[in-house]
Design an enzyme around this catalytic site. Structure first.
Site, PDB file in Angstrom:
ATOM      1  N   ASN A 122     -37.037 -81.284 -24.135  1.00 29.88           N
ATOM      2  CA  ASN A 122     -37.158 -82.740 -24.229  1.00 29.88           C
ATOM      3  C   ASN A 122     -35.970 -83.353 -23.500  1.00 29.88           C
ATOM      4  OD1 ASN A 122     -39.460 -83.414 -25.581  1.00 29.88           O
ATOM      5  ND2 ASN A 122     -38.541 -83.482 -27.607  1.00 29.88           N
ATOM      6  N   CYS A 141     -22.612 -78.324 -25.955  1.00 29.46           N
ATOM      7  CA  CYS A 141     -23.751 -77.957 -25.106  1.00 29.46           C
ATOM      8  C   CYS A 141     -24.194 -79.180 -24.306  1.00 29.46           C
ATOM      9  CB  CYS A 141     -24.899 -77.428 -25.956  1.00 29.46           C
ATOM     10  SG  CYS A 141     -24.442 -76.013 -26.980  1.00 29.46           S
ATOM     11  N   CYS A 194     -21.549 -82.420 -34.025  1.00 29.52           N
ATOM     12  CA  CYS A 194     -21.481 -80.987 -33.739  1.00 29.52           C
ATOM     13  C   CYS A 194     -20.102 -80.611 -33.232  1.00 29.52           C
ATOM     14  CB  CYS A 194     -22.543 -80.598 -32.704  1.00 29.52           C
ATOM     15  SG  CYS A 194     -22.679 -78.807 -32.455  1.00 29.52           S
ATOM     16  N   CYS A 232     -32.498 -85.018 -32.960  1.00 32.69           N
ATOM     17  CA  CYS A 232     -31.198 -84.575 -32.488  1.00 32.69           C
ATOM     18  C   CYS A 232     -31.312 -83.213 -31.816  1.00 32.69           C
ATOM     19  CB  CYS A 232     -30.219 -84.494 -33.646  1.00 32.69           C
ATOM     20  SG  CYS A 232     -30.706 -83.393 -34.951  1.00 32.69           S
ATOM     21  N   SER A 258     -29.814 -70.540 -36.916  1.00 29.87           N
ATOM     22  CA  SER A 258     -29.663 -70.481 -35.460  1.00 29.87           C
ATOM     23  C   SER A 258     -28.229 -70.821 -35.080  1.00 29.87           C
ATOM     24  CB  SER A 258     -30.626 -71.476 -34.802  1.00 29.87           C
ATOM     25  OG  SER A 258     -30.462 -71.447 -33.396  1.00 29.87           O
ATOM     26  N   GLU A 315     -30.110 -85.855 -39.336  1.00 28.56           N
ATOM     27  CA  GLU A 315     -31.555 -85.802 -39.204  1.00 28.56           C
ATOM     28  C   GLU A 315     -32.107 -84.476 -39.694  1.00 28.56           C
ATOM     29  OE1 GLU A 315     -32.452 -86.614 -35.127  1.00 28.56           O
ATOM     30  OE2 GLU A 315     -32.200 -88.773 -35.356  1.00 28.56           O
ATOM     31  N   CYS A 354     -27.666 -81.092 -24.983  1.00 32.50           N
ATOM     32  CA  CYS A 354     -27.993 -81.475 -26.359  1.00 32.50           C
ATOM     33  C   CYS A 354     -27.471 -82.868 -26.695  1.00 32.50           C
ATOM     34  CB  CYS A 354     -27.391 -80.448 -27.322  1.00 32.50           C
ATOM     35  SG  CYS A 354     -27.685 -80.809 -29.055  1.00 32.50           S
ATOM     36  N   CYS A 414     -36.647 -78.255 -40.586  1.00 33.42           N
ATOM     37  CA  CYS A 414     -35.533 -78.076 -39.659  1.00 33.42           C
ATOM     38  C   CYS A 414     -34.391 -78.949 -40.167  1.00 33.42           C
ATOM     39  CB  CYS A 414     -35.958 -78.488 -38.258  1.00 33.42           C
ATOM     40  SG  CYS A 414     -34.701 -78.159 -37.015  1.00 33.42           S
ATOM     41  N   SER A 437     -29.098 -69.210 -29.748  1.00 34.07           N
ATOM     42  CA  SER A 437     -29.409 -70.076 -28.606  1.00 34.07           C
ATOM     43  C   SER A 437     -28.737 -69.466 -27.381  1.00 34.07           C
ATOM     44  CB  SER A 437     -28.884 -71.495 -28.861  1.00 34.07           C
ATOM     45  OG  SER A 437     -29.592 -72.098 -29.907  1.00 34.07           O
ATOM     46  N   LEU A 438     -29.527 -68.775 -26.586  1.00 41.00           N
ATOM     47  CA  LEU A 438     -28.964 -67.990 -25.486  1.00 41.00           C
ATOM     48  C   LEU A 438     -28.970 -68.785 -24.179  1.00 41.00           C
ATOM     49  CD1 LEU A 438     -27.777 -65.176 -24.911  1.00 41.00           C
ATOM     50  CD2 LEU A 438     -30.091 -64.438 -24.291  1.00 41.00           C
ATOM     51  N   HIS A 439     -30.140 -69.138 -23.696  1.00 42.54           N
ATOM     52  CA  HIS A 439     -30.361 -70.022 -22.539  1.00 42.54           C
ATOM     53  C   HIS A 439     -29.932 -69.432 -21.199  1.00 42.54           C
ATOM     54  CE1 HIS A 439     -31.451 -72.798 -25.564  1.00 42.54           C
ATOM     55  NE2 HIS A 439     -30.235 -73.037 -25.978  1.00 42.54           N
ATOM     56  N   GLY A 470     -25.482 -79.816 -35.622  1.00 45.79           N
ATOM     57  CA  GLY A 470     -24.362 -78.964 -36.012  1.00 45.79           C
ATOM     58  C   GLY A 470     -24.556 -77.492 -35.711  1.00 45.79           C
ATOM     59  N   GLU A 471     -23.452 -76.773 -35.730  1.00 41.80           N
ATOM     60  CA  GLU A 471     -23.423 -75.321 -35.579  1.00 41.80           C
ATOM     61  C   GLU A 471     -23.235 -74.714 -36.968  1.00 41.80           C
ATOM     62  OE1 GLU A 471     -23.320 -71.670 -35.320  1.00 41.80           O
ATOM     63  OE2 GLU A 471     -23.620 -72.528 -33.330  1.00 41.80           O
TER      64      GLU A 471
END
Length: 346
Positions: free
Chosen positions: A296, A118, A114, A339, A197, A94, A121, A107, A220-222, A165-166
């Site tokens: 989301n 996570c 992936c 995604c 990212s 996507e 996700c 994006c 992406s810390l979170h 993906g990473e």
């Protein structure tokens, strides 16, 4: 036995020139074909109208162009466009076009599925099937640029690698794709308009710095507390925050480029004072800005959007130390959830 043909876009311009010379043609023919493949975006060899028909047939005999196809496209009421992109082997990724009043952002995805796990996700529920090739990443950008011109009357202005993906687990192909996106022989975009990212892989962040990349970096810390971050992103047990901090300090020393932290606040997970204080402390190590992202939900599980009061506490704490904070509201809510957190990026 039929020999599997190679994707011609895997060849450099020099390799294309050598191919033509070794087949009794002039080297400049390689330049012509290279231009068709990248800046002109040819989907087939028949598209190459200034190349002689026998030459096109020779290319057909030796190579393929593994071009993507936008399988389905959805447009949201807020203008967001989501593409389901079919690859040459039938797999789907996507990509999303996110418009604002002043710009349009692509994006894009870098892997099918992936490599990471996570828990919040949707993409992590799809095991990584393969890395995307440079041309497949490039094609997503070309498709969104076309949509930007069609629907918003101006070219694509920004790119974020925040799709499936990473990116740093597909390092070489992502770098090659960005090289072509920024090349005058490709799309000619400024690297400063591109953000990659990562979920935070220290050795690869250092490699980016050593390779002297010019694009921006987001993490992406979170959570800035190891135990909580491991609950959110189990793979991060292998990459503790102390190692991530050291890698980011190294990045900044080498590049002088500010970090962006992507941070979702979840109810009952990281919406307490200790989490706020930990992020504030972490943000003191390297010049940075923070994007607080509206979540989301992908189901009715443990990951649910935190209250506005919790978001306000983060904003207050970060602004008190001079960190720029933006709240990213979810986009495209009236179309299928994209995604991972694709729909949240702008």
């Amino acid at each position: 036995m039929q020999i599997e043909k190679k994707d011609i876009r895997a060849l450099s311009k020099e390799q294309l020139r050598d191919f033509f010379v070794s087949n009794g043609d002039k080297a400049f023919r390689g330049n012509q074909v290279y231009e068709w493949l990248w800046s002109k975006g040819a989907h087939t060899f028949e598209d190459m109208t200034n190349v002689a028909k026998p030459t096109r047939q020779m290319l057909e005999d030796h190579f393929v162009i593994n071009h993507i196809k936008v399988d389905t496209m959805q447009r949201s009421e807020d203008g967001t466009v989501k593409n389901a992109v079919r690859l040459h082997d039938g797999l789907i990724v996507e990509s999303v076009l996110i418009p604002t009043e002043t710009r349009t952002t692509a994006c894009v995805s870098s892997q099918v599925g992936c490599s990471l796990d996570c828990n919040f996700c949707a993409t992590a529920r799809l095991k990584r099937m393969r890395n995307l090739e440079p041309g497949e990443i490039y094609d997503q950008v070309v498709a969104i640029d076309r949509e930007s011109r069609l629907y918003y009357n101006h070219p694509l202005s920004n790119i974020v690698f925040m799709g499936m993906g990473e990116p740093l687990m597909n390092y070489n192909n992502v770098i090659k794709a960005i090289d072509m996106i920024t090349s005058p022989e490709g799309l000619g975009m400024s690297p400063k308009r591109i953000m990659v990212s990562t979920s935070g892989i220290p050795k690869m962040i250092k490699k980016l710095a050593d390779d002297g990349v010019k694009f921006k970096l987001a993490v992406s810390l979170h959570s800035a507390i190891d135990e909580i971050r491991s609950r959110i992103m189990p793979f991060s047990e292998n990459f503790p925050l102390a190692d991530l901090r050291e890698a980011l300090e190294y990045w900044y020393r080498k590049t002088k480029s500010k970090i962006s932290y992507e941070y979702v606040v979840w109810k009952g997970i990281n919406d307490d004072k200790a989490s706020v204080d930990a992020l504030v402390k972490f943000c003191k190590y390297v010049p940075c800005k923070v994007n607080l992202i509206e979540y989301n939900p992908i189901d009715d599980g443990e990951f649910q959007q935190a209250s506005e009061e919790a978001i306000a506490a983060y904003i207050k704490g970060l602004e008190a130390i001079g960190v720029v904070v933006k709240v990213r509201r979810s986009r495209g809510k009236d179309i299928d959830a994209a995604c991972g957190q694709l729909a949240n990026k702008s």
